[in-house]
Design a protein around this motif. Structure first.
Motif, PDB file in Angstrom:
ATOM      1  N   TYR A 244      19.484 -88.014  55.545  1.00  0.00           N
ATOM      2  CA  TYR A 244      18.747 -89.271  55.412  1.00  0.00           C
ATOM      3  C   TYR A 244      17.498 -89.197  56.269  1.00  0.00           C
ATOM      4  CZ  TYR A 244      21.291 -90.588  59.709  1.00  0.00           C
ATOM      5  OH  TYR A 244      21.815 -90.618  60.979  1.00  0.00           O
TER       6      TYR A 244
ATOM      7  N   THR B 108      18.779 -90.044  47.453  1.00  0.00           N
ATOM      8  CA  THR B 108      19.105 -91.425  47.826  1.00  0.00           C
ATOM      9  C   THR B 108      18.369 -92.360  46.857  1.00  0.00           C
ATOM     10  OG1 THR B 108      17.389 -91.059  49.459  1.00  0.00           O
ATOM     11  CG2 THR B 108      19.628 -91.146  50.279  1.00  0.00           C
ATOM     12  N   GLU B 109      18.739 -93.661  46.891  1.00  0.00           N
ATOM     13  CA  GLU B 109      18.119 -94.609  45.966  1.00  0.00           C
ATOM     14  C   GLU B 109      16.601 -94.623  46.114  1.00  0.00           C
ATOM     15  OE1 GLU B 109      19.069 -96.033  43.301  1.00  0.00           O
ATOM     16  OE2 GLU B 109      21.132 -95.392  43.614  1.00  0.00           O
TER      17      GLU B 109
ATOM     18  N   ASP C 251      14.578 -93.643  52.069  1.00  0.00           N
ATOM     19  CA  ASP C 251      15.905 -93.383  52.653  1.00  0.00           C
ATOM     20  C   ASP C 251      16.098 -91.895  52.963  1.00  0.00           C
ATOM     21  OD1 ASP C 251      16.587 -96.007  52.531  1.00  0.00           O
ATOM     22  OD2 ASP C 251      17.809 -95.840  50.708  1.00  0.00           O
TER      23      ASP C 251
ATOM     24  N   GLU D 211      38.886 -91.383  47.169  1.00  0.00           N
ATOM     25  CA  GLU D 211      37.753 -91.081  48.026  1.00  0.00           C
ATOM     26  C   GLU D 211      37.739 -89.597  48.384  1.00  0.00           C
ATOM     27  OE1 GLU D 211      37.160 -93.938  51.280  1.00  0.00           O
ATOM     28  OE2 GLU D 211      35.939 -92.305  52.155  1.00  0.00           O
TER      29      GLU D 211
ATOM     30  N   ARG E 285      26.869 -94.412  58.572  1.00  0.00           N
ATOM     31  CA  ARG E 285      27.512 -95.597  58.009  1.00  0.00           C
ATOM     32  C   ARG E 285      28.793 -95.952  58.775  1.00  0.00           C
ATOM     33  NH1 ARG E 285      28.494 -95.051  51.741  1.00  0.00           N
ATOM     34  NH2 ARG E 285      30.561 -94.426  52.367  1.00  0.00           N
TER      35      ARG E 285
ATOM     36  N   PHE F 119      23.991 -86.451  46.490  1.00  0.00           N
ATOM     37  CA  PHE F 119      23.959 -87.861  46.098  1.00  0.00           C
ATOM     38  C   PHE F 119      24.801 -88.626  47.111  1.00  0.00           C
ATOM     39  CE2 PHE F 119      23.541 -85.044  42.481  1.00  0.00           C
ATOM     40  CZ  PHE F 119      22.403 -85.533  41.831  1.00  0.00           C
ATOM     41  N   PRO F 120      24.214 -88.942  48.263  1.00  0.00           N
ATOM     42  CA  PRO F 120      25.032 -89.490  49.360  1.00  0.00           C
ATOM     43  C   PRO F 120      25.763 -90.775  48.978  1.00  0.00           C
ATOM     44  CG  PRO F 120      22.851 -88.893  50.162  1.00  0.00           C
ATOM     45  CD  PRO F 120      22.809 -88.760  48.668  1.00  0.00           C
ATOM     46  N   GLN F 121      25.114 -91.652  48.190  1.00  0.00           N
ATOM     47  CA  GLN F 121      25.787 -92.918  47.842  1.00  0.00           C
ATOM     48  C   GLN F 121      27.045 -92.678  47.024  1.00  0.00           C
ATOM     49  OE1 GLN F 121      22.383 -92.551  47.392  1.00  0.00           O
ATOM     50  NE2 GLN F 121      21.334 -94.506  47.687  1.00  0.00           N
ATOM     51  N   ASP F 122      27.065 -91.563  46.261  1.00  0.00           N
ATOM     52  CA  ASP F 122      28.220 -91.264  45.412  1.00  0.00           C
ATOM     53  C   ASP F 122      29.159 -90.254  46.063  1.00  0.00           C
ATOM     54  OD1 ASP F 122      26.826 -92.791  43.625  1.00  0.00           O
ATOM     55  OD2 ASP F 122      25.997 -91.076  42.525  1.00  0.00           O
ATOM     56  N   ASN F 123      28.835 -89.801  47.281  1.00  0.00           N
ATOM     57  CA  ASN F 123      29.617 -88.735  47.929  1.00  0.00           C
ATOM     58  C   ASN F 123      29.768 -87.559  46.947  1.00  0.00           C
ATOM     59  OD1 ASN F 123      31.147 -87.342  49.761  1.00  0.00           O
ATOM     60  ND2 ASN F 123      32.947 -88.681  49.667  1.00  0.00           N
TER      61      ASN F 123
ATOM     62  N   TYR G  26      25.069 -88.611  56.651  1.00  0.00           N
ATOM     63  CA  TYR G  26      24.869 -89.912  55.978  1.00  0.00           C
ATOM     64  C   TYR G  26      26.101 -90.809  56.212  1.00  0.00           C
ATOM     65  CZ  TYR G  26      23.993 -93.143  52.075  1.00  0.00           C
ATOM     66  OH  TYR G  26      23.788 -94.256  51.300  1.00  0.00           O
TER      67      TYR G  26
END
Ligand code: OXD
Ligand code: MN
Length: 591
Positions: A459, A87-88, A92, A172, A228, A193-197, A224
């Motif tokens: 997360y 995560t970033e 997180d 997606e 959201r 890389f959860p933000q990038d799936n 994750y």
């Protein structure tokens, strides 16, 4: 059929094409094989795997469609030390996960993948997690240089053109890249890389690390996304209990790896439960979302079972024994000279001679185990004689009860019911269990494994508890929450509870509670079965005294237990919802 006719099917989606091209440029495979999921493709790839020595064809008369695979000896289980949530920020991912910043991890892994498929084939494996057309279903594409992975993904997921059908023109989809490299534990990473799936897994060929739809997408990335998007991705089996009158009650249950989820999901009620049936929806993962009717609806995102083999026999899991007689890939069990397989705990006695999971000669005198303790079967769910008809229903099934449970020799009783949702979240959050062979590391040590998700939460665990608490507001008719422990032992180290099919007695009490027709007494931990509501008739060598021992609470044990809860809570304190602290106080005061 040959590769010319099979490998030419192209995915029309531009986002897919662009991404595959970029990965191919990086990994430099000699060939790209676009999987379409057809029967002809399965036949072709199987033949090729046999020729390459990746699979051994078992006796096709005795075990039709069954194959045998032996993994590298250093690559037999999930490796939590090599599993990262990128995560970033480190916060997180939280203190229960390994973390590296996405940029640093991408740089490291791209260097490892650079040219890694030279001389090899890249299989493009499109798949669905969930039934076609379900609002919960997710699309993934895994690029892998392992033919074993391509064939296993076809069992474990809805693999092939169907995934492109669900994806349409969209972009997606989960982007998964798997390079075996040289199966070196020093260069093994399972990075999310959860933000990038996106997922990159290198240096392993063991199912839990490389069948990217399973633990990586369905649990780590899934949890994750679930936070959201307002749903839950859980390490839970799903089963349906049907009464003799045809009333069906669906239950989800979270037990840590190798603690009996597959056996419980396929439980066969003992003879005195005449007319009762148990149907399997899933044995490992549940995706659950509140429905418009105010209930919590669940799907099993998988379409097969990747079960631990040792101990599987016609007493522990008769349905599994039936389903693994055909179209199954066995990994790391023992190979008999007649082209069949054996493992510790099999119905048959040990063979006079066989090859063990490493390929060495084995006899009953050998000191080592013949099958690896984490040897596995991969079987399509349609093989299961008790597969629930609802397993393919895009709506899923409505969940009436959630069960948490661990492997505990002491302290935890056989069964109790949480007082309400928040108390249930606390019960799940403070779960502990003895470690098993499903992950590399020590076996038999009690560790906190909240909701059986310690290795799978994508997360911060404190935020995960908060998400669970927050779900209560979204579910008008929440499932009741229970705790079970099949593994309590007496002072001599003997199991107090017979387990297996007899667990139906506990399940029946749970179902009856959900249906408002079983009594319970209030106890410090929660509601426990009333004296006349728990049927022990016909249990050999089992008395009401044994039941009392199973249900007993030892205050000294509970003092230690709560201190151990506190250790987890302190670790995640900065994100711990205050409800967990209030529940702790209430428990201490009740005790
Ligand atoms: C599994 C695990 O394989 O939990 O399901 O390790
Ligand atoms: Mn599991």
């Amino acid at each position: 059929m040959n590769e010319q006719t099979l490998g030419h099917w192209l995915a029309p989606n531009p986002a897919v094409m662009q991404w595959v091209e970029a990965q191919a440029k990086l990994c430099a495979p000699d060939r790209i094989f676009w999987c379409d999921g057809s029967a002809a493709e399965k036949e072709y790839l199987t033949e090729r795997a046999v020729t390459e020595g990746v699979l051994v064809r078992l006796d096709q008369k005795k075990l039709p469609g069954c194959y045998y695979h032996r993994s590298n000896a250093n690559d037999v289980a999930r490796v939590e030390q090599c599993t990262y949530i990128c995560t970033e920020t480190e916060e997180d991912a939280g203190p229960t996960n390994n973390w590296l910043a996405p940029k640093a991890m991408y740089t490291k892994l791209r260097a490892l993948c650079d040219g890694a498929m030279r001389g090899r084939t890249m299989y493009v494996v499109p798949y669905l997690m969930g039934p076609l057309g379900s609002p919960l279903t997710k699309v993934g594409i895994e690029l892998t240089d392992s033919i074993y992975v391509a064939l296993s993904m076809r069992i474990m997921t809805r693999m092939g053109r169907v995934a492109y059908e669900q994806l349409g023109d969209g972009a997606e989809f989960n982007r998964g890249l798997h390079c075996m490299l040289d199966i070196n534990p020093e260069r093994r990473y399972i990075a999310h890389f959860p933000q990038d799936n996106a997922i990159i897994s290198v240096g392993s060929n063991y199912g839990g690390n490389v069948l990217l739809g399973k633990k990586c997408l369905a649990l780590r990335i899934g949890s994750y996304l679930g936070r959201r998007e307002g749903w839950l991705a859980e390490h839970m089996l799903i089963l349906g209990v049907e009464s003799p009158e045809g009333e069906k009650t669906f239950v989800a249950a979270a037990f840590p790896s190798s603690c009996g989820k597959t056996n419980f999901a396929m439980i066969v009620p003992p003879p005195q439960f005449k007319g009762w049936k148990v149907w399997t929806v899933g044995d490992d993962i549940a995706w659950m979302k509140p429905g418009p009717d105010g209930r919590l609806w669940a799907i099993n995102p998988e379409s097969g079972y990747f079960g631990a083999v040792p101990g599987t026999n016609s007493k522990s899991n008769p349905n599994a024994m039936t389903m693994i007689q055909h179209d199954t890939i066995f990994t790391n069990v023992a190979l008999k000279p007649d082209g069949t397989v054996w493992w510790e705990g099999h119905d048959d006695p040990p063979p006079a001679e066989c090859l063990d999971w490493r390929g060495n000669k084995w006899t009953p005198e050998s000191k080592e185990k013949a099958a690896h303790p984490n040897s596995r079967f991969a079987t399509p769910m349609i093989n299961n004689p008790m597969l629930a008809p609802e397993a393919d229903d895009p709506k899923g099934v409505p969940i009436s009860a959630i069960i948490f449970g661990g492997r505990r020799a002491d302290t935890l009783p056989l069964v109790y019911q949480a007082f309400n949702w928040i108390h249930g979240v606390y019960v799940g959050a403070t779960m502990g269990s003895e470690t098993t062979a499903a992950a590399v590391g020590g076996v038999g040590q009690v560790r906190r494994d909240p909701m059986a998700m310690l290795p799978f939460c994508g997360y911060n665990m404190g935020d995960y508890f908060r998400h669970w608490i927050g779900m209560r507001k979204k579910i008008k008719f929440p499932p009741r929450i229970y705790y079970v422990n099949w593994f309590r032992k007496d002072a001599e180290g003997k199991y107090l509870w017979p387990g297996f099919g007899e667990n139906m007695r506990v399940l029946k009490w749970i179902v009856d509670r959900c249906r408002g027709r079983a009594d319970a007494d209030e106890a410090p931990l929660g509601w426990v079965p009333g004296p006349h509501c728990f049927d022990i008739n016909g249990l050999p060598n089992f008395s009401r005294d044994t039941l009392a021992k199973l249900q007993s609470i030892n205050y000294e044990d509970w003092r230690r237990e709560i201190i151990s809860h506190d250790e987890l809570f302190m670790k995640i304190y900065s994100h711990l919802p205050k409800e967990m602290i209030f529940q702790r106080e209430l428990l201490v005061s009740r005790l």
